[in-house]
Scaffold this motif. Structure first.
Motif: not given
Length: 164
Positions: A20-22, A37-38, A73-77
């Motif tokens: 997951a990209v953060t 970061a992942t 912060n977890l990014l949306a696509d």
């Protein structure tokens, strides 16, 4: 002990792990810091905590060490361009990274992305060094959540999740 593992082989194997990209953020006085970061995962539900791995050579790592706080912060696509910006693609550094995106702050001043699927504020509970990185375990202070599909990274490309 066997022969050392080839670094390129190691990197190729690790690239197969989708993540997951953060954007991990922190504050150093008045200056905001952040990196893409992942390397983020949950640690415990009691107390609610997670860990992040941050390169020791970054200003973000120094800011976390100094302040004792960080946010994930977890990014949306749709936010792949922001992920690239915070990864340093294009040469943007430091506070200038925050010129893109809709940023707010938690009650301690940590930068939170308004469009994040999850924005999680943490106080550092433990920190350790492992090679080129610092591992920070954070006790969670605050969580904001939104709906959407997460941005995923695998083999040097962004991906979208689809249900099976």
């Amino acid at each position: 002990m066997g022969a050392p593992v080839d670094v390129q082989q190691f990197r190729a194997a690790m690239a197969r792990f989708p993540g997951a990209v953060t954007i991990i953020t922190a504050r150093d006085g008045d200056e905001r810091r952040g990196i893409t970061a992942t390397a983020v995962c949950s640690v415990s539900a009691d107390p609610p905590s997670l860990l992040v791995c941050v390169n020791r050579g970054t200003g973000t790592c120094a800011a976390i060490d100094t302040s004792g706080r960080f946010a994930v912060n977890l990014l949306a696509d749709p936010l792949a361009p922001l992920a690239l910006r915070f990864a340093g693609i294009g040469g943007t550094t430091g506070e200038d990274k925050f010129a893109a995106g809709d940023w707010t702050a938690d009650d301690t001043g940590l930068p939170l992305l308004s469009g994040a699927l999850a924005a999680i504020s943490c106080d550092v509970a433990e920190a350790m060094t492992a090679g080129s990185h610092r591992i920070f375990i954070g006790h969670i202070r605050q969580i904001r959540q939104a709906e959407g599909a997460p941005l995923v990274y695998e083999r040097a490309r962004f991906h979208r999740l689809t249900a099976l």
